[in-house]
Design an enzyme around this catalytic site. Structure first.
Site, PDB file in Angstrom:
ATOM      1  N   GLU A 178       0.821  -1.209   0.000  1.00 31.59           N
ATOM      2  CA  GLU A 178       0.000   0.000   0.000  1.00 31.59           C
ATOM      3  C   GLU A 178       0.855   1.259   0.000  1.00 31.59           C
ATOM      4  O   GLU A 178       2.034   1.234   0.326  1.00 31.59           O
ATOM      5  CB  GLU A 178      -0.922   0.003   1.228  1.00 31.59           C
ATOM      6  CG  GLU A 178      -1.881  -1.169   1.299  1.00 31.59           C
ATOM      7  CD  GLU A 178      -2.850  -1.058   2.464  1.00 31.59           C
ATOM      8  OE1 GLU A 178      -3.268   0.080   2.787  1.00 31.59           O
ATOM      9  OE2 GLU A 178      -3.173  -2.094   3.063  1.00 31.59           O
ATOM     10  N   MET A 212     -10.340  -2.971  -0.686  1.00 35.93           N
ATOM     11  CA  MET A 212     -10.351  -2.363   0.649  1.00 35.93           C
ATOM     12  C   MET A 212     -11.412  -1.263   0.707  1.00 35.93           C
ATOM     13  O   MET A 212     -11.113  -0.072   0.827  1.00 35.93           O
ATOM     14  CB  MET A 212      -8.956  -1.847   0.998  1.00 35.93           C
ATOM     15  CG  MET A 212      -7.940  -2.973   1.128  1.00 35.93           C
ATOM     16  SD  MET A 212      -6.276  -2.426   1.605  1.00 35.93           S
ATOM     17  CE  MET A 212      -5.685  -1.736   0.050  1.00 35.93           C
ATOM     18  N   TYR A 227     -13.391   0.427   2.578  1.00 39.10           N
ATOM     19  CA  TYR A 227     -13.711   0.999   3.886  1.00 39.10           C
ATOM     20  C   TYR A 227     -12.762   2.162   4.146  1.00 39.10           C
ATOM     21  O   TYR A 227     -11.884   2.454   3.325  1.00 39.10           O
ATOM     22  CB  TYR A 227     -13.600  -0.042   5.003  1.00 39.10           C
ATOM     23  CG  TYR A 227     -12.492  -1.048   4.870  1.00 39.10           C
ATOM     24  CD1 TYR A 227     -11.173  -0.717   5.179  1.00 39.10           C
ATOM     25  CD2 TYR A 227     -12.745  -2.340   4.418  1.00 39.10           C
ATOM     26  CE1 TYR A 227     -10.145  -1.633   5.058  1.00 39.10           C
ATOM     27  CE2 TYR A 227     -11.713  -3.267   4.289  1.00 39.10           C
ATOM     28  CZ  TYR A 227     -10.420  -2.911   4.602  1.00 39.10           C
ATOM     29  OH  TYR A 227      -9.405  -3.825   4.465  1.00 39.10           O
TER      30      TYR A 227
END
Length: 428
Positions: A216, A278, A280
């Site tokens: 990330e 992902m 959220y």
């Protein structure tokens, strides 16, 4: 099963009577510590087979049958009434359970050192409902070596319950995702080869079936380097009998700049065996109070994802937590929000004796309270209604299943509804 929202004047006992079960059954299913204490707006999962429909003004058998995808004759026969019956407002009709879809589930686990018995117990409790248990994380080093987490006997527990173990490799360094670390690996093929050999060795020793890259906050200019890295990883892992997967940031277009720029949806869809979105953190530690995974933005990410990645490769990400913000809120210089599990959020609402509201646009519950020190709080979290909205999204788009961050955050309603909606597939 059925979702019931507590109304003013209702008790667990009166709700149980309406469904023909005991109040203790509801308390046990929802893990309510004190059955005498519930709050208005609290969503409950009613542990019954199928569900009930209470007739509303103006509803006919035809209208109700259409709501549940049934014929009038089917609905009438099930309830022992004539198809031409005139219904009474408030009349209770039984709706049989709908056919379940096959789906997969993936749950991240992040053990601490030493691994606690509480963590071990929670693993034992959840692995029967999992396709994958993903061990977060094996930290990649610049020379291709790997720093392993404490795992205790967790992989064997998962395997014994039929859950496949996944090794999560990350670019974490000093507790933060590091773009320079990833770049060092992406530009050094010798380090890559050492890394792939190390990961295959660990997978064979521990019994991992999938290697999952959670890289990330990468440099956007490393986009093609990351794609090439994944192609080389695939070419090493597949012959070794391992699958390859990745975590992807939530995107709604082919962004090539900023912290998401290196995540190439189309390339990942072609290279890896599956991806985890992902979806959220719209509401997060330093944001204004809001839903963590509002259904509208989540839907937009899914719509883009399925345009770039085969739908059967996509896990929809779901948070097992919410946040408690205190005033002044972070954008105005306040303290960061405190993460709370759905159960902890309910405990706060009960303790503060406040009603729970529901945002039907975001599909998320929330409430406000003032603590003993006079500080105003706003809490957004997840409940049975919000998670059902995500399950419906998985079905609508034919996704692979659900991915959860992370084990140890109490949300019993999720697990009840997961197995009520899906047949969880195991990997042989």
């Amino acid at each position: 099963m059925q979702i019931h929202v507590v109304q003013k004047g209702q008790s667990l006992y009166s709700i149980a009577q309406a469904y023909g079960i005991s109040y203790q059954d509801i308390a046990n299913a929802n893990e309510i510590p004190n059955p005498s204490r519930i709050v208005v707006g609290q969503a409950l999962v009613i542990p019954i087979t199928g569900s009930y429909h209470w007739v509303q003004p103006g509803q006919s058998l035809y209208i109700i049958a259409e709501l549940y995808g049934m014929t009038v004759n089917e609905l009438a026969t099930i309830n022992g009434i004539s198809p031409s019956s005139t219904l009474q407002v408030g009349q209770r009709l039984y709706i049989p359970p709908r056919p379940k879809k096959v789906a997969q589930s993936l749950l991240y686990v992040e053990p601490r050192t030493p691994v606690t018995q509480v963590m071990i117990n929670e693993v034992r409790r959840r692995v029967p409902q999992l396709t994958y248990l993903a061990m977060f994380s094996y930290e990649v080093k610049r020379d291709g070596s790997v720093k392993a987490p404490s795992i205790d006997d967790i992989p064997n527990i998962a395997k014994s319950a039929g859950a496949a173990n996944a090794l999560v490799a990350s670019n974490l360094e000093d507790f933060a995702f590091n773009a320079d670390l990833a770049h060092a690996i992406f530009t050094d093929k010798a380090a890559q080869d050492r890394l792939f050999s190390n990961l295959i060795k660990i997978a064979n020793e521990v019994g991992y079936k999938d290697i999952h890259f959670d890289f990330e906050l990468l440099l956007p200019e490393d986009r093609e380097l990351y794609n090439s890295f994944l192609r080389r990883a695939r070419d090493r892992f597949h012959p070794a009998g391992l699958t390859l997967s990745t975590a992807l940031a939530p995107m709604t277009s082919d962004i090539r700049t900023g912290i998401y720029g290196a995540h190439d949806y189309k390339a990942h869809g072609e290279i890896v065996d599956f991806v985890s979105l992902m979806t959220y953190e719209w509401g997060y530690t330093y944001s204004e109070p809001q839903a963590v995974s509002p259904i509208g933005p989540v839907r937009d990410v899914v719509k883009y994802a399925v345009s770039q990645i085969p739908h059967e490769k996509i896990f929809l990400g779901q948070n097992l937590y919410g946040y408690d913000w205190s005033s002044p809120f972070p954008p105005q210089g306040g303290a960061p929000a405190k993460a709370v599990s759905p159960q902890q959020a309910l405990e706060i609402a009960v303790r503060q004796e406040v009603d729970i509201s529901y945002d039907y646009v975001a599909q998320a519950p929330h409430f406000n309270y003032t603590d003993n020190a006079g500080v105003y709080h706003e809490v957004w979290f997840e409940d049975a209604r919000s998670i059902q909205a995500k399950f419906d999204l998985v079905k609508e788009f034919g996704l692979r299943g659900m991915m959860y961050w992370k084990l140890g955050l109490a949300f019993p309603q999720n697990w009840l509804l997961l197995t009520d909606n899906f047949i969880i597939q195991k990997i042989k």
